[in-house]
Design a protein around this motif. Structure first.
Motif, PDB file in Angstrom:
ATOM      1  N   LEU A   1       0.830  -1.200   0.000  1.00  0.00           N
ATOM      2  CA  LEU A   1       0.000   0.000   0.000  1.00  0.00           C
ATOM      3  C   LEU A   1       0.866   1.253   0.000  1.00  0.00           C
ATOM      4  O   LEU A   1       0.607   2.197  -0.757  1.00  0.00           O
ATOM      5  N   ASP A   2       1.895   1.284   0.818  1.00  0.00           N
ATOM      6  CA  ASP A   2       2.769   2.459   0.854  1.00  0.00           C
ATOM      7  C   ASP A   2       3.428   2.712  -0.498  1.00  0.00           C
ATOM      8  O   ASP A   2       3.516   3.860  -0.959  1.00  0.00           O
ATOM      9  N   GLU A   3       3.888   1.652  -1.128  1.00  0.00           N
ATOM     10  CA  GLU A   3       4.513   1.802  -2.444  1.00  0.00           C
ATOM     11  C   GLU A   3       3.508   2.289  -3.474  1.00  0.00           C
ATOM     12  O   GLU A   3       3.822   3.159  -4.315  1.00  0.00           O
ATOM     13  N   ASP A   4       2.293   1.754  -3.443  1.00  0.00           N
ATOM     14  CA  ASP A   4       1.273   2.179  -4.395  1.00  0.00           C
ATOM     15  C   ASP A   4       0.888   3.648  -4.182  1.00  0.00           C
ATOM     16  O   ASP A   4       0.641   4.383  -5.147  1.00  0.00           O
ATOM     17  N   LEU A   5       0.833   4.093  -2.947  1.00  0.00           N
ATOM     18  CA  LEU A   5       0.521   5.500  -2.692  1.00  0.00           C
ATOM     19  C   LEU A   5       1.619   6.409  -3.239  1.00  0.00           C
ATOM     20  O   LEU A   5       1.334   7.495  -3.763  1.00  0.00           O
ATOM     21  N   LYS A   6       2.863   5.985  -3.136  1.00  0.00           N
ATOM     22  CA  LYS A   6       3.949   6.765  -3.719  1.00  0.00           C
ATOM     23  C   LYS A   6       3.823   6.809  -5.237  1.00  0.00           C
ATOM     24  O   LYS A   6       4.100   7.846  -5.863  1.00  0.00           O
ATOM     25  N   ARG A   7       3.391   5.707  -5.846  1.00  0.00           N
ATOM     26  CA  ARG A   7       3.194   5.684  -7.295  1.00  0.00           C
ATOM     27  C   ARG A   7       2.068   6.639  -7.685  1.00  0.00           C
ATOM     28  O   ARG A   7       2.163   7.371  -8.673  1.00  0.00           O
ATOM     29  N   ILE A   8       0.967   6.632  -6.914  1.00  0.00           N
ATOM     30  CA  ILE A   8      -0.157   7.532  -7.184  1.00  0.00           C
ATOM     31  C   ILE A   8       0.290   8.984  -7.065  1.00  0.00           C
ATOM     32  O   ILE A   8      -0.027   9.821  -7.932  1.00  0.00           O
ATOM     33  N   GLU A   9       1.014   9.303  -6.022  1.00  0.00           N
ATOM     34  CA  GLU A   9       1.460  10.689  -5.830  1.00  0.00           C
ATOM     35  C   GLU A   9       2.423  11.124  -6.922  1.00  0.00           C
ATOM     36  O   GLU A   9       2.393  12.285  -7.370  1.00  0.00           O
ATOM     37  N   ALA A  10       3.258  10.199  -7.385  1.00  0.00           N
ATOM     38  CA  ALA A  10       4.175  10.532  -8.474  1.00  0.00           C
ATOM     39  C   ALA A  10       3.402  10.846  -9.751  1.00  0.00           C
ATOM     40  O   ALA A  10       3.717  11.815 -10.471  1.00  0.00           O
ATOM     41  N   VAL A  11       2.377  10.060 -10.047  1.00  0.00           N
ATOM     42  CA  VAL A  11       1.576  10.311 -11.240  1.00  0.00           C
ATOM     43  C   VAL A  11       0.795  11.608 -11.110  1.00  0.00           C
ATOM     44  O   VAL A  11       0.659  12.374 -12.076  1.00  0.00           O
ATOM     45  N   MET A  12       0.305  11.902  -9.926  1.00  0.00           N
ATOM     46  CA  MET A  12      -0.439  13.151  -9.736  1.00  0.00           C
ATOM     47  C   MET A  12       0.439  14.370  -9.943  1.00  0.00           C
ATOM     48  O   MET A  12      -0.047  15.435 -10.334  1.00  0.00           O
ATOM     49  N   GLU A  13       1.730  14.236  -9.706  1.00  0.00           N
ATOM     50  CA  GLU A  13       2.644  15.334 -10.029  1.00  0.00           C
ATOM     51  C   GLU A  13       2.627  15.650 -11.523  1.00  0.00           C
ATOM     52  O   GLU A  13       2.839  16.784 -11.929  1.00  0.00           O
ATOM     53  N   VAL A  14       2.355  14.617 -12.316  1.00  0.00           N
ATOM     54  CA  VAL A  14       2.340  14.781 -13.769  1.00  0.00           C
ATOM     55  C   VAL A  14       0.980  15.250 -14.263  1.00  0.00           C
ATOM     56  O   VAL A  14       0.882  16.200 -15.046  1.00  0.00           O
ATOM     57  N   VAL A  15      -0.092  14.579 -13.821  1.00  0.00           N
ATOM     58  CA  VAL A  15      -1.420  14.875 -14.366  1.00  0.00           C
ATOM     59  C   VAL A  15      -2.096  16.039 -13.661  1.00  0.00           C
ATOM     60  O   VAL A  15      -3.060  16.606 -14.175  1.00  0.00           O
ATOM     61  N   GLY A  16      -1.640  16.389 -12.466  1.00  0.00           N
ATOM     62  CA  GLY A  16      -2.107  17.607 -11.826  1.00  0.00           C
ATOM     63  C   GLY A  16      -3.202  17.448 -10.803  1.00  0.00           C
ATOM     64  O   GLY A  16      -3.297  18.256  -9.876  1.00  0.00           O
ATOM     65  N   SER A  17      -4.061  16.435 -10.950  1.00  0.00           N
ATOM     66  CA  SER A  17      -5.139  16.254  -9.980  1.00  0.00           C
ATOM     67  C   SER A  17      -5.617  14.812 -10.012  1.00  0.00           C
ATOM     68  O   SER A  17      -5.434  14.101 -11.009  1.00  0.00           O
ATOM     69  N   GLY A  18      -6.285  14.415  -8.925  1.00  0.00           N
ATOM     70  CA  GLY A  18      -6.751  13.048  -8.843  1.00  0.00           C
ATOM     71  C   GLY A  18      -7.900  12.734  -9.777  1.00  0.00           C
ATOM     72  O   GLY A  18      -8.091  11.572 -10.163  1.00  0.00           O
ATOM     73  N   ASN A  19      -8.696  13.732 -10.149  1.00  0.00           N
ATOM     74  CA  ASN A  19      -9.872  13.439 -10.964  1.00  0.00           C
ATOM     75  C   ASN A  19      -9.542  13.090 -12.408  1.00  0.00           C
ATOM     76  O   ASN A  19     -10.442  12.805 -13.201  1.00  0.00           O
ATOM     77  N   THR A  20      -8.261  13.097 -12.759  1.00  0.00           N
ATOM     78  CA  THR A  20      -7.842  12.605 -14.079  1.00  0.00           C
ATOM     79  C   THR A  20      -6.962  11.365 -13.955  1.00  0.00           C
ATOM     80  O   THR A  20      -6.296  10.983 -14.910  1.00  0.00           O
ATOM     81  N   LEU A  21      -6.991  10.728 -12.777  1.00  0.00           N
ATOM     82  CA  LEU A  21      -6.222   9.506 -12.531  1.00  0.00           C
ATOM     83  C   LEU A  21      -7.138   8.426 -11.961  1.00  0.00           C
ATOM     84  O   LEU A  21      -7.773   8.624 -10.918  1.00  0.00           O
ATOM     85  N   ALA A  22      -7.209   7.291 -12.649  1.00  0.00           N
ATOM     86  CA  ALA A  22      -7.923   6.120 -12.146  1.00  0.00           C
ATOM     87  C   ALA A  22      -6.911   5.074 -11.701  1.00  0.00           C
ATOM     88  O   ALA A  22      -5.785   5.024 -12.219  1.00  0.00           O
TER      89      ALA A  22
END
Length: 389
Positions: free
Chosen positions: A189-210
């Motif tokens: 879970l910790d690793e996956d959250l880091k992956r999510i946060e890294a992607v959000m740095e690119v896409v800008g917000s959570g509502n464009t990340l599934a």
């Protein structure tokens, strides 16, 4: 009009990826070619299909049962009332003759492959794109000129770190996508959250990340992930648990207030209806991902859409799994919510027409007869080989 031959070939996917459950390096696909005696521009009309992406080839079912039933049927019984084109509904019934209800697994994929090839044939004989045929026959002539699509990726690769993941997501944005999806559940879970946060740095917000767990979690872990994901306000949380564990989804929906998504691994009207009845899915926010290539084809998908509307669901809540051109035609012609896309993986079957770019998260369809396989060079090369062209 006559069907002269139906050919099937087992084709490997070109992928070395994995999600939280499956390694795709050994994955295969069944490709179908329906060869007819109808001539267009000096060549026989050939309809193509395959059993979507992410399930194994179903050669035995096709060669031993389904294809022989079609070829042994009275040729007139395969035709529409005018006798000049195939009737997908009649062929579906013949294909399913002497099959028991239930057991919706590989058989559903096999029928889906045949059904796809039949619809490709029908549209080509009519001389129109499939999306236009669907619009005219089933949607009062209405259609979407462009379809929302998102880039599915973010798989686990050996040695793939956060920078490589971010670069992958940047490449999707550079190609016109505005929303992306990544895998979860194959790490901690910790690793996956880091992956999510890294992607959000690119896409800008959570509502464009599934995010997609591919059915990996039991209820306890699904809830734990849901609690951890809530602050990100994601586009959706996909397939947290086993797709047939409707109680898990119903319980998760009571705790996770953000959008959920599931349905790609439900293979019939009955399974889809049970999800709506018992799975706690919410028509105001959740998404349904039934894929006709895995679930008895478009004939069955039309029944699913009718069921959904009778239960108060909008077609716009449907965004099919698979990232292939058949579902893209359905999305445009029947005006559902959009379509997945695999820009870089699961080749050659993922992706759309070569000459039409994604523009601000939307894709247009080629204006050619049929599903449009001929506008995608890598997949068409495989299809022609199966047809002996």
């Amino acid at each position: 009009m006559r069907i002269l031959e139906i050919r099937e070939q087992n084709v490997p996917l070109q992928s070395n990826i994995r999600n939280s459950v499956v390694d795709f390096s050994q994955m295969t696909c069944s490709v179908i070619a329906i060869i007819t005696d109808v001539i267009r521009e000096g060549k026989p009309v050939i309809g193509y299909g395959f059993n979507s992406i992410g399930r194994y080839a179903v050669s035995s079912t096709l060669r031993d049962r389904l294809i022989p039933r079609i070829m042994q049927a009275d040729p007139e019984s395969l035709l529409d009332s005018g006798g000049k084109n195939l009737d997908p509904f009649k062929i579906w019934d013949i294909t399913m003759k002497n099959e028991k209800q239930g057991g919706n697994g590989d058989r559903a994929h096999a029928v889906g492959a045949v059904d796809m090839a039949v619809w490709d044939t029908v549209a080509k004989v009519e001389g129109v794109p499939l999306w236009k045929l669907l619009s005219d026959r089933f949607n009062n002539g209405q259609y979407d000129e462009q379809v929302f699509t998102y880039a599915a990726g973010g798989y686990y690769y050996p040695g793939k770190g956060l920078e490589a993941l971010k670069n992958e997501m940047k490449s999707y944005l550079d190609r016109g996508y505005t929303a992306v999806k990544i895998k979860i559940g194959g790490a901690t879970l910790d690793e996956d959250l880091k992956r999510i946060e890294a992607v959000m740095e690119v896409v800008g917000s959570g509502n464009t990340l599934a995010v997609d767990a591919n059915g990996r979690f039991d209820l306890e872990k699904a809830l734990a992930y849901g609690k951890a994901l809530s602050p990100y306000h994601l586009m959706w949380y996909e397939e947290a648990g086993d797709p047939l564990d409707y109680q898990l989804y119903a319980t998760l929906s009571e705790h996770y207030t953000g959008p959920m998504a599931t349905g790609e691994n439900l293979f019939s009207l009955q399974e889809a209806r049970n999800l709506i009845r018992y799975g706690g899915m919410r028509p105001d926010r959740d998404f349904l991902q039934f894929d006709c290539g895995l679930s008895y084809g478009l004939v069955e998908y039309l029944r699913i859409l009718d069921m959904l509307e009778r239960h108060g669901w909008s077609r716009r809540r449907c965004i099919p799994h698979g990232g292939h051109q058949m579902c893209l035609n359905i999305a445009a012609g029947l005006q559902i919510g959009g379509n997945e896309c695999y820009p870089d993986v699961l080749k050659p079957f993922g992706g759309f027409a070569d000459h039409i770019p994604v523009d601000n998260g939307y894709i247009r369809l080629p204006d050619i007869p049929g599903i449009g396989f001929e506008a995608k060079n890598d997949v068409y090369a495989v299809l022609k080989q199966v047809a002996g062209q």
